[in-house]
Design a protein around this motif. Structure first.
Motif, PDB file in Angstrom:
ATOM      1  N   LYS A 314       0.856  -1.185   0.000  1.00 19.48           N
ATOM      2  CA  LYS A 314       0.000   0.000   0.000  1.00 19.48           C
ATOM      3  C   LYS A 314       0.898   1.243   0.000  1.00 19.48           C
ATOM      4  O   LYS A 314       2.109   1.157   0.243  1.00 19.48           O
ATOM      5  N   GLY A 315       0.297   2.382  -0.271  1.00 20.95           N
ATOM      6  CA  GLY A 315       1.064   3.621  -0.285  1.00 20.95           C
ATOM      7  C   GLY A 315       2.116   3.658  -1.363  1.00 20.95           C
ATOM      8  O   GLY A 315       3.216   4.179  -1.147  1.00 20.95           O
ATOM      9  N   HIS A 316       1.793   3.110  -2.550  1.00 25.38           N
ATOM     10  CA  HIS A 316       2.769   3.031  -3.635  1.00 25.38           C
ATOM     11  C   HIS A 316       3.133   4.424  -4.151  1.00 25.38           C
ATOM     12  O   HIS A 316       2.260   5.261  -4.375  1.00 25.38           O
ATOM     13  N   THR A 317       4.423   4.631  -4.367  1.00 25.92           N
ATOM     14  CA  THR A 317       4.902   5.856  -5.001  1.00 25.92           C
ATOM     15  C   THR A 317       5.950   5.479  -6.046  1.00 25.92           C
ATOM     16  O   THR A 317       6.578   4.427  -5.962  1.00 25.92           O
ATOM     17  N   GLY A 318       6.144   6.353  -7.016  1.00 24.68           N
ATOM     18  CA  GLY A 318       7.109   6.086  -8.076  1.00 24.68           C
ATOM     19  C   GLY A 318       6.420   6.023  -9.422  1.00 24.68           C
ATOM     20  O   GLY A 318       5.199   6.191  -9.533  1.00 24.68           O
ATOM     21  N   THR A 319       7.203   5.760 -10.464  1.00 20.51           N
ATOM     22  CA  THR A 319       6.700   5.780 -11.830  1.00 20.51           C
ATOM     23  C   THR A 319       7.114   4.518 -12.579  1.00 20.51           C
ATOM     24  O   THR A 319       8.249   4.049 -12.445  1.00 20.51           O
ATOM     25  N   VAL A 320       6.167   3.986 -13.350  1.00 24.40           N
ATOM     26  CA  VAL A 320       6.452   2.879 -14.271  1.00 24.40           C
ATOM     27  C   VAL A 320       6.247   3.403 -15.683  1.00 24.40           C
ATOM     28  O   VAL A 320       5.220   4.027 -15.977  1.00 24.40           O
ATOM     29  N   ARG A 321       7.225   3.159 -16.565  1.00 27.76           N
ATOM     30  CA  ARG A 321       7.131   3.622 -17.940  1.00 27.76           C
ATOM     31  C   ARG A 321       7.320   2.468 -18.910  1.00 27.76           C
ATOM     32  O   ARG A 321       8.141   1.577 -18.679  1.00 27.76           O
ATOM     33  N   MET A 322       6.565   2.501 -19.986  1.00 34.65           N
ATOM     34  CA  MET A 322       6.753   1.600 -21.131  1.00 34.65           C
ATOM     35  C   MET A 322       7.033   2.475 -22.345  1.00 34.65           C
ATOM     36  O   MET A 322       6.295   3.430 -22.614  1.00 34.65           O
ATOM     37  N   HIS A 323       8.121   2.170 -23.048  1.00 34.70           N
ATOM     38  CA  HIS A 323       8.521   2.970 -24.217  1.00 34.70           C
ATOM     39  C   HIS A 323       8.681   4.447 -23.861  1.00 34.70           C
ATOM     40  O   HIS A 323       8.368   5.328 -24.657  1.00 34.70           O
ATOM     41  N   GLY A 324       9.132   4.718 -22.643  1.00 34.75           N
ATOM     42  CA  GLY A 324       9.402   6.085 -22.234  1.00 34.75           C
ATOM     43  C   GLY A 324       8.205   6.856 -21.741  1.00 34.75           C
ATOM     44  O   GLY A 324       8.339   7.998 -21.289  1.00 34.75           O
ATOM     45  N   VAL A 327       2.841   4.666 -17.477  1.00 34.04           N
ATOM     46  CA  VAL A 327       1.663   3.811 -17.639  1.00 34.04           C
ATOM     47  C   VAL A 327       1.011   3.595 -16.282  1.00 34.04           C
ATOM     48  O   VAL A 327       1.664   3.646 -15.237  1.00 34.04           O
ATOM     49  N   ASP A 328      -0.278   3.328 -16.313  1.00 34.30           N
ATOM     50  CA  ASP A 328      -1.070   3.084 -15.104  1.00 34.30           C
ATOM     51  C   ASP A 328      -1.031   1.592 -14.790  1.00 34.30           C
ATOM     52  O   ASP A 328      -1.507   0.764 -15.572  1.00 34.30           O
ATOM     53  N   VAL A 329      -0.438   1.229 -13.652  1.00 34.85           N
ATOM     54  CA  VAL A 329      -0.387  -0.178 -13.234  1.00 34.85           C
ATOM     55  C   VAL A 329      -1.109  -0.355 -11.898  1.00 34.85           C
ATOM     56  O   VAL A 329      -0.773  -1.228 -11.111  1.00 34.85           O
ATOM     57  N   SER A 330      -2.113   0.466 -11.665  1.00 27.66           N
ATOM     58  CA  SER A 330      -2.783   0.471 -10.363  1.00 27.66           C
ATOM     59  C   SER A 330      -3.676  -0.735 -10.132  1.00 27.66           C
ATOM     60  O   SER A 330      -4.065  -1.008  -9.002  1.00 27.66           O
ATOM     61  N   THR A 331      -4.029  -1.463 -11.202  1.00 32.41           N
ATOM     62  CA  THR A 331      -4.793  -2.713 -11.065  1.00 32.41           C
ATOM     63  C   THR A 331      -4.184  -3.742 -12.003  1.00 32.41           C
ATOM     64  O   THR A 331      -3.457  -3.398 -12.947  1.00 32.41           O
ATOM     65  N   VAL A 332      -4.505  -5.008 -11.771  1.00 30.75           N
ATOM     66  CA  VAL A 332      -3.974  -6.067 -12.636  1.00 30.75           C
ATOM     67  C   VAL A 332      -4.442  -5.906 -14.079  1.00 30.75           C
ATOM     68  O   VAL A 332      -3.634  -5.995 -15.006  1.00 30.75           O
ATOM     69  N   PRO A 333      -5.743  -5.651 -14.342  1.00 33.66           N
ATOM     70  CA  PRO A 333      -6.152  -5.437 -15.743  1.00 33.66           C
ATOM     71  C   PRO A 333      -5.412  -4.286 -16.422  1.00 33.66           C
ATOM     72  O   PRO A 333      -5.070  -4.368 -17.609  1.00 33.66           O
ATOM     73  N   LYS A 334      -5.130  -3.211 -15.666  1.00 37.10           N
ATOM     74  CA  LYS A 334      -4.412  -2.080 -16.255  1.00 37.10           C
ATOM     75  C   LYS A 334      -2.955  -2.435 -16.529  1.00 37.10           C
ATOM     76  O   LYS A 334      -2.376  -1.983 -17.527  1.00 37.10           O
ATOM     77  N   ALA A 335      -2.354  -3.236 -15.645  1.00 34.04           N
ATOM     78  CA  ALA A 335      -0.976  -3.672 -15.884  1.00 34.04           C
ATOM     79  C   ALA A 335      -0.906  -4.557 -17.128  1.00 34.04           C
ATOM     80  O   ALA A 335       0.017  -4.424 -17.944  1.00 34.04           O
ATOM     81  N   ILE A 336      -1.882  -5.459 -17.286  1.00 24.88           N
ATOM     82  CA  ILE A 336      -1.940  -6.306 -18.474  1.00 24.88           C
ATOM     83  C   ILE A 336      -2.120  -5.449 -19.720  1.00 24.88           C
ATOM     84  O   ILE A 336      -1.452  -5.664 -20.749  1.00 24.88           O
ATOM     85  N   GLN A 337      -3.006  -4.459 -19.640  1.00 28.49           N
ATOM     86  CA  GLN A 337      -3.254  -3.572 -20.765  1.00 28.49           C
ATOM     87  C   GLN A 337      -1.996  -2.781 -21.141  1.00 28.49           C
ATOM     88  O   GLN A 337      -1.762  -2.470 -22.316  1.00 28.49           O
ATOM     89  N   ALA A 338      -1.159  -2.494 -20.160  1.00 27.90           N
ATOM     90  CA  ALA A 338       0.088  -1.775 -20.416  1.00 27.90           C
ATOM     91  C   ALA A 338       1.154  -2.663 -21.048  1.00 27.90           C
ATOM     92  O   ALA A 338       2.218  -2.166 -21.437  1.00 27.90           O
ATOM     93  N   GLY A 339       0.889  -3.986 -21.123  1.00 26.40           N
ATOM     94  CA  GLY A 339       1.836  -4.899 -21.753  1.00 26.40           C
ATOM     95  C   GLY A 339       2.736  -5.629 -20.784  1.00 26.40           C
ATOM     96  O   GLY A 339       3.803  -6.117 -21.152  1.00 26.40           O
ATOM     97  N   ILE A 340       2.296  -5.740 -19.514  1.00 29.32           N
ATOM     98  CA  ILE A 340       3.098  -6.393 -18.479  1.00 29.32           C
ATOM     99  C   ILE A 340       2.386  -7.656 -18.003  1.00 29.32           C
ATOM    100  O   ILE A 340       1.165  -7.657 -17.823  1.00 29.32           O
ATOM    101  N   SER A 341       3.132  -8.725 -17.809  1.00 29.31           N
ATOM    102  CA  SER A 341       2.573  -9.941 -17.214  1.00 29.31           C
ATOM    103  C   SER A 341       3.489 -10.412 -16.093  1.00 29.31           C
ATOM    104  O   SER A 341       4.672 -10.074 -16.055  1.00 29.31           O
ATOM    105  N   TYR A 342       2.928 -11.199 -15.175  1.00 31.88           N
ATOM    106  CA  TYR A 342       3.685 -11.663 -14.013  1.00 31.88           C
ATOM    107  C   TYR A 342       3.407 -13.141 -13.786  1.00 31.88           C
ATOM    108  O   TYR A 342       2.273 -13.538 -13.520  1.00 31.88           O
TER     109      TYR A 342
END
Length: 509
Positions: A314-324, A327-342
């Motif tokens: 909780k209390g996440h801070t910082g930035t995640v970028r794809m291709h510079g 991107v929004d990775v605040s939920t699993v569907p949004k992370a998948i939509q950004a092109g990330i899998s785990y």
């Protein structure tokens, strides 16, 4: 030495699969006998036959124990004869105390009433035998996996064990805990306890085993004495071919910057005031395999999960970028939509629905792609699963096979298929080869190599340093939730990684 156990021509068939094909095995009194083989070779099935999980009559062949026929109707029959099996998934009850777990079903009682003073006294004696100083009243669920493994052995000793079977006993243990367990095995051997160990860790087997039987495709292919044991020979017998290289060769041509994490932090979701991840920054280029090294508990998995849809913390801070671009990775569907899998480290609990077939598991993370107007298209779903079955060489009679019946290596391929179906640009692989044999590991490595060759980026977490050194172009080292160093492929070594960890630990202290 006299022969304690003889298994003759043991065969067993499951629907569509011949699990054991006339396997013969002898175990001498007082020896440690190792059983090796690829996932799905039949090792655990053979031990379940011996321990009564599969009762007499459900298999063909004969078992002699102490010179007499062994015809177990169930586990209780085998335990009464001193044959105890400790499965890879421990059978302890987390909410009960050590004493309650040790004597569950075997209570210390007087006139039908449990005598807790006597139970606690016996528990203390058993814990001393396995080298534990925990109080008998300690709740098992609050202890580490290493201590729980020793409690399982103490439980076996409480039943006057003569033949102890350990199925992958160090698979989930840190190095120090694994070393303690192996030393205990040697101590038990000196006390006359005969042991059978199933393990993929060839260095551990070479250390403790008197003999090794190798099983391949349900058949025993060789039994080696101590003098004959070598990793090259074991691997050749396991996979049926020489393996000159444990890791596939590949050239590295890094592409553009794909994935970046800047100043990423988060706090523990339950422990107030505990910062789990501290200002982590890292990056991955196209076609690059980047590793994260560190001791267990340093925050590697927590980092991966927090990035992937804030699945941890909780209390996440910082930035995640794809291709510079952020991107929004605040939920699993949004992370998948950004092109990330785990791909999780715990495929059985978090990666798969074990009682569902392969076809259903493959489509789980991208159901919209196999649906028409919100209705599942089963034909399309089957086509997708069949495609991945062929591409990843998942060994199974059919895609309708339940995942629980697959070997560990094939289960891992199903998890990979599930996430590849989301068409990710970055794959985070958390312990991708945990609990699978050397042949299946090479297949997973080859899949990783091919994915990198397609221009995807891979962020790989592993506790096996040789694996990181063999597969990665760069390695980040984590400790106490922070990145404490970065090493290129040319700079990286086991000593260099440990030096960074120890140096940082001293700084924190």
């Amino acid at each position: 030495m006299s022969t304690l156990l003889e298994m003759r021509e043991i065969s067993m068939v499951f629907p569509g699969v011949k699990a054991l094909d006339r396997v013969s095995l002898t175990v001498e009194s007082g020896e440690i006998h190792a059983i090796c083989g690829e996932n799905g070779a039949g090792k655990s099935t053979l031990m379940k036959v011996l321990s009564g999980v599969y009762p007499h009559g459900s298999f063909d062949g004969e078992i002699l124990y102490d010179g007499s026929p062994l015809r177990n109707r169930g586990i209780r029959d085998s335990e009464e004869k001193g044959i105890i099996i400790i499965h890879q998934e421990l059978a302890l009850i987390p909410l009960l105390s050590i004493a309650e777990n040790l004597f569950m079903g075997n209570e210390v009682s007087s006139r039908g009433v449990i005598s807790w003073p006597s139970a606690f006294k016996k528990t203390e004696e058993l814990l001393r035998r396995v080298g534990l100083n925990e109080p008998p009243s300690a709740v098992v669920g609050k202890l580490g996996v290493g201590k729980q493994q020793l409690i399982e052995i103490a439980k076996a000793l409480s039943k006057n064990v003569r033949l102890l079977i350990l199925d992958e006993p160090t698979a989930a243990l840190q190095e120090a805990d694994a070393d303690r367990l192996l030393r205990l095995m040697l101590e038990l051997k000196a006390q006359g306890v005969t042991q059978i160990i199933i393990s993929h860790k060839l260095n551990e087997i070479s250390r403790v085993a008197d003999r090794i039987t190798v099983i391949r495709d349900g058949a025993a292919v060789s039994t080696l004495t101590k003098a004959q044991i070598s990793e090259d020979r074991i691997i050749r017998d396991m996979v049926g071919r020489d393996m000159a290289h444990l890791y596939p060769e590949r050239s590295f041509n890094p592409g553009e910057m794909l994935f970046e994490v800047d100043d990423w932090s988060c706090w523990h979701p339950e422990q107030a005031g505990r910062q789990t991840i501290r200002q982590v920054s890292l990056n991955v280029r196209r076609g690059e395999i980047v590793g994260i090294a560190g001791l267990m508990g340093t925050g590697r998995t927590e980092l991966a999960m927090s990035i992937f849809g804030r699945s941890f913390g909780k209390g996440h801070t910082g930035t995640v970028r794809m291709h510079g671009k952020p991107v929004d990775v605040s939920t699993v569907p949004k992370a998948i939509q950004a092109g990330i899998s785990y791909v999780t480290e715990d495929r059985k609990a978090l990666g798969l629905i074990l009682d569902e077939p392969i076809v259903r598991n493959v489509s789980l993370a991208n159901l919209s792609a196999v649906a028409r107007r919100w209705v599942l298209d089963k034909r399309r779903e089957a086509q997708v699963a069949e495609t991945y079955r062929k591409q990843l060489a998942i060994r199974t009679p059919a895609i309708q096979q339940k995942v629980v019946n697959l070997s560990g290596g094939n289960q891992q391929k199903v998890v990979l298929s599930k996430w590849l179906f989301t068409d990710p640009e970055l794959l985070i692989l958390d312990e991708p080869t945990r609990g699978i044999d050397v042949g299946a590991k090479f297949e997973i490595y080859t899949i990783m190599k091919d994915l990198a060759g397609q221009g995807r980026g891979i962020l790989m977490i592993s506790s096996e340093m040789p694996e990181l050194l063999g597969m990665c172009n760069r390695i980040y080292v984590m400790n106490e939730g922070r990145i404490v160093g970065e090493l290129t492929r040319e700079e990286a070594s086991q000593e260099g990684i440990m030096a960074l960890i120890v140096k940082d630990a001293g700084k924190v202290a």
